[in-house]
Design a protein around this motif. Structure first.
Motif, PDB file in Angstrom:
ATOM      1  N   UNK A  36      -1.229 -10.817   1.462  1.00  0.00           N
ATOM      2  CA  UNK A  36      -2.203  -9.722   1.488  1.00  0.00           C
ATOM      3  C   UNK A  36      -3.042  -9.724   0.208  1.00  0.00           C
ATOM      4  N   UNK A  37      -2.407 -10.042  -0.917  1.00  0.00           N
ATOM      5  CA  UNK A  37      -3.108  -9.991  -2.193  1.00  0.00           C
ATOM      6  C   UNK A  37      -4.025 -11.195  -2.395  1.00  0.00           C
ATOM      7  N   UNK A  72       5.986  -6.260  -0.192  1.00  0.00           N
ATOM      8  CA  UNK A  72       4.579  -6.595  -0.403  1.00  0.00           C
ATOM      9  C   UNK A  72       3.887  -5.394  -1.041  1.00  0.00           C
ATOM     10  N   UNK A  73       4.176  -5.187  -2.330  1.00  0.00           N
ATOM     11  CA  UNK A  73       3.566  -4.079  -3.059  1.00  0.00           C
ATOM     12  C   UNK A  73       2.665  -4.625  -4.140  1.00  0.00           C
ATOM     13  N   UNK A  74       1.749  -3.790  -4.604  1.00  0.00           N
ATOM     14  CA  UNK A  74       0.964  -4.173  -5.756  1.00  0.00           C
ATOM     15  C   UNK A  74       1.911  -4.218  -6.943  1.00  0.00           C
ATOM     16  N   UNK A  75       1.793  -5.290  -7.736  1.00  0.00           N
ATOM     17  CA  UNK A  75       2.847  -5.584  -8.698  1.00  0.00           C
ATOM     18  C   UNK A  75       2.623  -4.906 -10.038  1.00  0.00           C
TER      19      UNK A  75
END
Lengths: 584, 584
Positions: free
Chosen positions: A183-184, B220-223
């Protein structure tokens, strides 16, 4: 506290103690004014007794218990009048004084017994109930113990377990990758590793010296009975080693596992060159629990007017002990067996060496008793034996004869699941020629090292180059395999060129590893064991599925979780993906 | 055989032995007619000596060695005249008689020393060289030892390690899933597990009794600095247990790790209710290496004409020992600190209790020395101390004061990396109210059990229900957390209804687990430790990145492998996927 003891530990020495147990109702039965309940947990079964005369209300409560209800019971340990010698707790029973239902259960869709009445599909859908059955749980307990013992051995031998990433890059060589959209990084994909091969080689470049990992690997292949889309490897790599060092360490691991898990002392493992394995067994993973080695009789069969043998590149025989009495029907069955498309032989020739010394063969027309006598001598057949013969192109026929050998071994009961024959198959060819694509492929992978003495052949006769590669075979199953790797950039370049890669292609596909080799790569090599298969051999299972807690079926589905499944449009949108299914 | 010994094991007791070592050239220096080479492997460094007078040709060969070349050296062990007490091999050196270059090296892009000259980006691109540096490799060795010791402890306590699948189904609750398109089931996707939560609960339903797994999980998270898209959990679950049983077992694990890895005997862990943690530290993961607990002084501050305090729901103070001497500039810095948007306080009030007993405050205008004296008494301040005060809405202000407390602890050197304070935070609220969505959410997950005595509140005051949930906190870091789960179908139904699920929605999302609960689910609960974080605390690291062999950057990229990347059109076609990137 829910329990003072488990259902597996109480003995006659605990007599008169008051205990509390918790577990599942295996079965309940009335007998006179008593109710007997078998209470089960992971550790065993203990008998509970509810007595009408002692406590009528409690007995009434117990009468309502159904199969698989979860209960907690307090009571006193008494000696059983009717002892059960088949279970460790069989000398005692609990005279219940208190009963608490922790959770009732609906009637399960199949019986929770060693032999269940549930079919495969039903048991997979309710896998959490199937796992309650003692033999299934025992397989997973075995798996735990094997993995734990493996780690103990490797830790003792200074291996470090290093976790390598699951989200890596896709490599076009080899089997098909599972991919994961990022996704990123829109439009880009991770791949799930088919093995940590290149990463463990990088760890050797990093000086980790001895690495291992018990690790999930992934292959998007069409599935067979013993294949799963995700599987587990015992993955290992060592630096500053030659093939001999690796064979010693991992023969040691295998012996250690057999000793600690099964209390079996294995003798040293024979080392069989690949060429001999093909010649004697028609297989690179021969089952050596029995002999029945191939005997080549081409020289004895030629020039007698039997065109089939005369025209064959190879004529090979196996001697099947004590089977001269096989009937016509049985021989016909074997002929059908070798003619099945999976095996593909054209026919089967036999010689019966009857107990009275007479010889009877399907090619009597062409060969005299004296001719056949020579076959008998070469195969070392004895009166009462049956000789079975296949002919054709060498390697293909050897493989067919290998299948026939396994079939005869099975028929004669020579493939005993409680006997373990281990060996190393060594000196594999480095390359395989693909007739269709008209080029060589690496038999293992492009980083496998050739035997130093064969390196000159890379230029002149690549097909003859032997690799420093090895498989460990147990009872006809390839349990593990590995190789000494190339660590020299020049040799690696030559290897890629033999495989038909341009420098640019090699760089594009394996650049990170090629680059790493420029900064002082040590000599290194390794091995990977298939844990699922290793466990299934220890468990005496035919399929790996029953030593996996939640396996997938042949369509790659987890029928219990109902996965894979459709996902929300929102999820697809975030990944910038669109599904375009073909017209039905 | 490449070596007889490693570079870390030879001692003065080995004098005069002939040995062969292999490793990397750490450095080479000429001194008179001699060349000294430090040879490095994972196990240590050994000094080699090449002597012009003894063997000029060999010395000439050695003169060509560069940094990070891989060599093999044979020689005799001699006593060093100039001993190095800083390394275990410092008493000896090898008088070389034979040198083989196994692999040369290009000059590495940064120095392979404890303190490297390479920047973060460069070291990540050449991670395989960064991993050669002793402190980086030491982190991964520590990780291995911690994982191994964890397995030993859990195995000893009858836990079974069971591998759960990596390819599972997607669940809409919680963080975002990574998904994997299924080729065999076109249009459908697997998901990578965020944790094996539901699967381990199924294993409890299966009667596994005690499960664990050291397992990769995916989000799947913003890191952020301490987040990775893939991370590792020590995941555990037990049956027939209450909270107390779980706390005991895993306090035991933590003590065992500190003892075996660091030889530290930890005292019993305090158990701090969530409400107290917020009240005393403004955090559910307080750093208890130092006191500086909050003191509420709302009652002492009201009605003196200071509108800010009068209008505040909460006025809280911390006493900072020995900081009365803080300058105006230092106080201003602190004021700026609490006013940063990440913290968001409106301002900071201070009282200096000078060494001479005088009191000076930023609110002198409103409060008399007698008023301030009461603050001093309540905070137990001593001459020389500084009192810092924040006010506002209770929970928000407590969190702000918590940040200020940590800052002051850091400034005073009270957060010593070599001191370890562990505690349990217990009695978490079961639910959190989302003002925006106007509904309750599960603070942990919808299977977390409420405290039995609070169950009636589910109807009347859901926000007040406490959960049987617990976190283990070390030095202000939440290292693990878990809960007792719901095992009763009725309670589970009520829970879903409180969370606003219809029966149909609950069934659609968690049907397989709800279904399993019908067949005799035992009482159960568990915990999961974040291994990456656990190791980073043992290693004294600020980020988890350096205890991961091949970490990803903040965009989720592996810059060494250059993953993720585009894949072949053929791969997309096989998956029936099309990429539709947005217009730039």
């Amino acid at each position: 506290m829910y329990r003072t003891n488990t259902c597996g530990e109480l003995r006659i020495t605990n007599l008169n103690q008051e205990v509390t147990l918790a577990g599942w109702v295996q079965k309940a039965r009335k007998f006179g004014g008593m109710i007997f309940v078998d209470l089960r947990d992971r550790y065993g079964i203990t008998q509970l007794v509810f007595n009408q005369e002692i406590d009528a209300a409690l007995c009434e409560q117990a009468a309502k218990l159904g199969r698989e209800w979860v209960v907690q019971v307090t009571g006193k340990i008494a000696e059983r009048s009717n002892k059960n010698p088949n279970i460790p707790t069989g000398d005692i029973e609990i005279i219940a004084s208190k009963l608490t239902v922790l959770n009732p259960s609906e009637t399960p869709p199949f019986t929770i017994e060693d032999e269940s009445d549930g079919g495969d599909d039903l048991r997979m859908k309710y896998r959490y109930l199937d796992l309650r059955r003692t033999p299934v749980r025992a397989n997973l307990e075995l798996r735990h113990r094997m993995a734990f013992a493996t780690r103990s051995y490797l830790n003792e031998n200074r291996f470090l377990e290093v976790e390598t990433p699951v989200l890596i890059g896709s490599t076009p060589e080899g089997a098909r990758d599972f991919v994961v959209p990022s996704r990123m990084n829109p439009g880009e994909f991770y791949a799930l590793p088919q093995s940590p091969q290149t990463l463990k080689q990088l760890l050797m470049v990093s000086g980790f010296d001895r690495y291992f990992q018990i690790v999930k690997c992934f292959r998007d292949e069409d599935l067979r009975a013993d294949r799963q889309p995700e599987f587990t490897q015992i993955d290992c790599e060592m630096s500053f080693v030659e093939q001999e060092d690796i064979l010693n360490i991992f023969e040691g691991l295998t012996k250690y596992l057999f000793k600690t898990i099964k209390n079996i002392d294995l003798p040293d493992f024979p080392r069989l060159p690949y060429a001999d394995a093909m010649k004697l067994y028609g297989s690179d993973k021969p089952d050596t629990r029995f002999g029945m080695q191939f005997v080549e009789i081409k020289d004895l069969t030629t020039g007698k007017g039997f065109g089939v043998f005369d025209g064959a590149e190879y004529v090979g025989a196996i001697r099947v002990e004590g089977c001269a009495s096989y009937t016509r029907k049985q021989i016909d069955e074997l002929t059908e067996f070798v003619k099945r498309p999976q095996i593909g032989a054209k026919g089967l020739v036999y010689v019966r060496y009857d107990a009275d010394g007479s010889l009877k063969s399907s090619v009597d027309k062409f060969y005299s008793p004296e001719d056949l006598q020579k076959w008998v001598e070469k195969t070392e057949a004895k009166p009462g034996d049956l000789i079975l013969i296949l002919c054709g192109v060498t390697e293909k026929t050897q493989k067919q004869l290998g299948e026939l050998r396994l079939e005869m071994g099975a028929r004669l009961g020579l493939r005993d699941k409680n006997q373990y024959n281990c060996l190393w198959v060594v000196d594999f060819p480095l390359l395989e020629y693909d007739e269709e694509l008209n080029r060589y492929f690496a038999k293992h992978h492009p980083f496998t090292g050739p035997k130093p003495e064969d390196i000159p052949l890379l230029e002149t006769n690549p097909g003859a180059v032997r690799a420093n590669a090895y498989d460990i075979v147990i009872n006809g199953v390839e349990v593990g395999g590995g190789s000494i790797r190339i660590h020299n950039s020049e040799l690696q370049k030559k290897m890629f060129s033999v495989l038909g890669f341009s420098d640019e292609q090699a760089q594009a596909q394996f650049g990170f590893l090629m680059n790493a080799f420029k900064y002082g790569a040590p000599p290194h090599g390794g091995i990977a064991f298939g844990l699922d298969r290793f466990v299934s051999i220890f468990a005496g299972l035919d399929s790996i599925r029953d030593c996996i807690a939640f396996p997938k079926n042949n369509s790659g589905r987890d029928v219990m979780l109902d996965a894979p499944s459709v996902i929300a449009q929102e999820q697809l949108d975030e990944l910038y993906l669109k599904i375009e299914l073909p017209e039905k």
